[in-house]
Scaffold this motif. Structure first.
Motif, PDB file in Angstrom:
ATOM      1  N   ASN A  14       1.299 -29.219  46.557  1.00 43.71           N
ATOM      2  CA  ASN A  14       1.996 -27.962  46.795  1.00 43.71           C
ATOM      3  C   ASN A  14       3.489 -28.067  46.447  1.00 43.71           C
ATOM      4  O   ASN A  14       4.341 -27.496  47.115  1.00 43.71           O
ATOM      5  N   LYS A  15       3.783 -28.812  45.373  1.00 42.12           N
ATOM      6  CA  LYS A  15       5.158 -28.909  44.883  1.00 42.12           C
ATOM      7  C   LYS A  15       5.448 -27.744  43.951  1.00 42.12           C
ATOM      8  O   LYS A  15       4.591 -27.288  43.203  1.00 42.12           O
ATOM      9  N   GLN A  16       6.679 -27.311  43.977  1.00 38.21           N
ATOM     10  CA  GLN A  16       7.123 -26.210  43.124  1.00 38.21           C
ATOM     11  C   GLN A  16       7.327 -26.717  41.699  1.00 38.21           C
ATOM     12  O   GLN A  16       7.796 -27.836  41.484  1.00 38.21           O
ATOM     13  N   VAL A  17       6.961 -25.882  40.721  1.00 37.70           N
ATOM     14  CA  VAL A  17       7.082 -26.268  39.308  1.00 37.70           C
ATOM     15  C   VAL A  17       7.758 -25.172  38.493  1.00 37.70           C
ATOM     16  O   VAL A  17       7.759 -24.004  38.863  1.00 37.70           O
ATOM     17  N   TYR A  18       8.336 -25.604  37.367  1.00 40.51           N
ATOM     18  CA  TYR A  18       8.794 -24.690  36.324  1.00 40.51           C
ATOM     19  C   TYR A  18       7.647 -24.561  35.333  1.00 40.51           C
ATOM     20  O   TYR A  18       7.155 -25.561  34.822  1.00 40.51           O
ATOM     21  N   LEU A  19       7.220 -23.345  35.066  1.00 42.72           N
ATOM     22  CA  LEU A  19       6.179 -23.079  34.081  1.00 42.72           C
ATOM     23  C   LEU A  19       6.836 -22.420  32.878  1.00 42.72           C
ATOM     24  O   LEU A  19       7.359 -21.313  32.989  1.00 42.72           O
ATOM     25  N   THR A  20       6.826 -23.101  31.750  1.00 46.01           N
ATOM     26  CA  THR A  20       7.386 -22.520  30.527  1.00 46.01           C
ATOM     27  C   THR A  20       6.217 -22.124  29.636  1.00 46.01           C
ATOM     28  O   THR A  20       5.342 -22.942  29.358  1.00 46.01           O
ATOM     29  N   TYR A  21       6.230 -20.868  29.207  1.00 45.88           N
ATOM     30  CA  TYR A  21       5.132 -20.365  28.394  1.00 45.88           C
ATOM     31  C   TYR A  21       5.663 -19.511  27.246  1.00 45.88           C
ATOM     32  O   TYR A  21       6.829 -19.122  27.215  1.00 45.88           O
ATOM     33  N   TYR A  22       4.777 -19.248  26.295  1.00 49.51           N
ATOM     34  CA  TYR A  22       5.115 -18.489  25.103  1.00 49.51           C
ATOM     35  C   TYR A  22       4.563 -17.072  25.246  1.00 49.51           C
ATOM     36  O   TYR A  22       3.404 -16.876  25.588  1.00 49.51           O
ATOM     37  N   LYS A  23       5.439 -16.085  24.985  1.00 48.29           N
ATOM     38  CA  LYS A  23       5.007 -14.685  25.035  1.00 48.29           C
ATOM     39  C   LYS A  23       5.821 -13.870  24.039  1.00 48.29           C
ATOM     40  O   LYS A  23       7.046 -13.831  24.128  1.00 48.29           O
ATOM     41  N   ARG A  24       5.147 -13.267  23.093  1.00 47.82           N
ATOM     42  CA  ARG A  24       5.760 -12.352  22.112  1.00 47.82           C
ATOM     43  C   ARG A  24       7.011 -12.921  21.451  1.00 47.82           C
ATOM     44  O   ARG A  24       8.063 -12.294  21.422  1.00 47.82           O
ATOM     45  N   GLY A  25       6.899 -14.140  20.964  1.00 43.49           N
ATOM     46  CA  GLY A  25       8.008 -14.725  20.223  1.00 43.49           C
ATOM     47  C   GLY A  25       9.113 -15.321  21.070  1.00 43.49           C
ATOM     48  O   GLY A  25      10.178 -15.633  20.550  1.00 43.49           O
ATOM     49  N   GLN A  26       8.891 -15.473  22.362  1.00 42.19           N
ATOM     50  CA  GLN A  26       9.923 -16.019  23.246  1.00 42.19           C
ATOM     51  C   GLN A  26       9.327 -17.081  24.156  1.00 42.19           C
ATOM     52  O   GLN A  26       8.144 -17.060  24.475  1.00 42.19           O
ATOM     53  N   TYR A  27      10.198 -17.986  24.580  1.00 42.08           N
ATOM     54  CA  TYR A  27       9.833 -18.962  25.611  1.00 42.08           C
ATOM     55  C   TYR A  27      10.345 -18.417  26.936  1.00 42.08           C
ATOM     56  O   TYR A  27      11.517 -18.096  27.062  1.00 42.08           O
ATOM     57  N   LEU A  57       4.569 -13.193  44.361  1.00 37.50           N
ATOM     58  CA  LEU A  57       3.353 -12.500  43.954  1.00 37.50           C
ATOM     59  C   LEU A  57       2.399 -13.487  43.295  1.00 37.50           C
ATOM     60  O   LEU A  57       2.819 -14.432  42.637  1.00 37.50           O
ATOM     61  N   LYS A  58       1.104 -13.228  43.440  1.00 38.41           N
ATOM     62  CA  LYS A  58       0.104 -14.069  42.806  1.00 38.41           C
ATOM     63  C   LYS A  58      -0.038 -13.634  41.346  1.00 38.41           C
ATOM     64  O   LYS A  58      -0.205 -12.452  41.060  1.00 38.41           O
ATOM     65  N   ASN A  59       0.066 -14.587  40.441  1.00 36.90           N
ATOM     66  CA  ASN A  59      -0.028 -14.328  39.015  1.00 36.90           C
ATOM     67  C   ASN A  59      -1.083 -15.228  38.404  1.00 36.90           C
ATOM     68  O   ASN A  59      -1.415 -16.266  38.961  1.00 36.90           O
ATOM     69  N   LYS A  60      -1.566 -14.828  37.237  1.00 39.65           N
ATOM     70  CA  LYS A  60      -2.439 -15.715  36.488  1.00 39.65           C
ATOM     71  C   LYS A  60      -1.888 -15.859  35.078  1.00 39.65           C
ATOM     72  O   LYS A  60      -1.179 -14.978  34.578  1.00 39.65           O
ATOM     73  N   MET A  61      -2.190 -16.999  34.478  1.00 43.11           N
ATOM     74  CA  MET A  61      -1.677 -17.297  33.153  1.00 43.11           C
ATOM     75  C   MET A  61      -2.737 -18.089  32.392  1.00 43.11           C
ATOM     76  O   MET A  61      -3.400 -18.955  32.966  1.00 43.11           O
ATOM     77  N   ARG A  62      -2.871 -17.793  31.114  1.00 49.58           N
ATOM     78  CA  ARG A  62      -3.791 -18.562  30.276  1.00 49.58           C
ATOM     79  C   ARG A  62      -3.176 -19.928  29.995  1.00 49.58           C
ATOM     80  O   ARG A  62      -1.980 -20.037  29.731  1.00 49.58           O
ATOM     81  N   LEU A  63      -3.995 -20.947  30.057  1.00 40.71           N
ATOM     82  CA  LEU A  63      -3.503 -22.305  29.820  1.00 40.71           C
ATOM     83  C   LEU A  63      -2.994 -22.497  28.392  1.00 40.71           C
ATOM     84  O   LEU A  63      -2.086 -23.290  28.159  1.00 40.71           O
ATOM     85  N   ASN A  64      -3.554 -21.763  27.430  1.00 36.72           N
ATOM     86  CA  ASN A  64      -3.156 -21.976  26.034  1.00 36.72           C
ATOM     87  C   ASN A  64      -1.775 -21.424  25.687  1.00 36.72           C
ATOM     88  O   ASN A  64      -1.267 -21.674  24.604  1.00 36.72           O
ATOM     89  N   VAL A  65      -1.132 -20.701  26.607  1.00 35.63           N
ATOM     90  CA  VAL A  65       0.229 -20.219  26.350  1.00 35.63           C
ATOM     91  C   VAL A  65       1.283 -21.139  26.985  1.00 35.63           C
ATOM     92  O   VAL A  65       2.468 -20.996  26.714  1.00 35.63           O
ATOM     93  N   LEU A  66       0.833 -22.072  27.830  1.00 31.96           N
ATOM     94  CA  LEU A  66       1.765 -23.008  28.473  1.00 31.96           C
ATOM     95  C   LEU A  66       2.363 -23.946  27.446  1.00 31.96           C
ATOM     96  O   LEU A  66       1.664 -24.500  26.607  1.00 31.96           O
ATOM     97  N   ILE A  67       3.662 -24.116  27.525  1.00 30.83           N
ATOM     98  CA  ILE A  67       4.377 -25.027  26.637  1.00 30.83           C
ATOM     99  C   ILE A  67       4.810 -26.269  27.401  1.00 30.83           C
ATOM    100  O   ILE A  67       4.771 -27.383  26.889  1.00 30.83           O
ATOM    101  N   ASP A  68       5.223 -26.056  28.659  1.00 33.64           N
ATOM    102  CA  ASP A  68       5.756 -27.175  29.452  1.00 33.64           C
ATOM    103  C   ASP A  68       5.616 -26.847  30.926  1.00 33.64           C
ATOM    104  O   ASP A  68       5.709 -25.699  31.331  1.00 33.64           O
ATOM    105  N   VAL A  69       5.392 -27.906  31.716  1.00 33.83           N
ATOM    106  CA  VAL A  69       5.355 -27.780  33.179  1.00 33.83           C
ATOM    107  C   VAL A  69       6.156 -28.954  33.727  1.00 33.83           C
ATOM    108  O   VAL A  69       5.932 -30.101  33.332  1.00 33.83           O
TER     109      VAL A  69
END
Length: 110
Positions: A56-69, A95-107
Motif C-alpha cells: 500500500n505504498k504510494q506511487v507515481y504512475l506515468t502514462y502516455y495519452k494523446r501525444g503527452q506524458y 477517486l478510483k481510476n482504471k488504466m490500461r497497462l499498455n499505456v504505462l511508461i514508468d512507475v
C-alpha cells in the motif's frame, strides 16, 4: 453616454477558425511519440506495481495519452492481468481510476 470599459485587444479572436487552427498546430508540435518499453522495463514496472499493491505504498504512475506524458500519484488497488488493467486511487481527488497497462511508461515509489 454609456461607459463600456476598455476591451482587451485579441488579434486572433476576430478569426476563430484561424485561431483554432493555430492552437491545433501548436498542440501538434508539442506531441511526443509513445515510447516502446524493453522487456526489462516492463518487468520493473510489474515488480513495482505488485510491491505497491501489497505494501500500500504510494506511487507515481506515468502514462502516455494523446501525444503527452502524464504523471499521477496514487495507491494501487487491484491489478487485472488478464484484462491488462490496473485500478488505483488517485491522490488528488481520492477517486478510483482504471488504466490500461499498455499505456504505462514508468512507475516509481513516491
Amino acid at each position: 453616454m454609456q461607459n463600456r470599459g476598455m476591451k482587451k485587444w485579441r488579434p486572433f479572436a476576430t478569426m476563430p477558425e484561424q485561431y483554432r487552427g493555430l492552437q491545433e498546430m501548436i498542440k501538434k508540435q508539442a506531441e511526443v511519440p509513445q515510447p516502446f518499453l524493453t522487456e526489462d522495463q516492463m518487468e520493473q514496472i510489474n515488480f513495482i506495481l505488485i510491491e505497491a499493491l501489497h505494501t500500500n505504498k504510494q506511487v507515481y504512475l506515468t502514462y502516455y495519452k494523446r501525444g503527452q506524458y502524464i504523471t499521477e500519484t496514487g495507491f494501487i488497488q487491484f491489478i487485472d492481468s488478464q484484462g491488462k488493467l490496473i485500478f488505483f486511487i488517485d491522490d488528488a481527488f481520492e477517486l478510483k481510476n482504471k488504466m490500461r497497462l499498455n499505456v504505462l511508461i514508468d512507475v516509481r515509489f513516491v
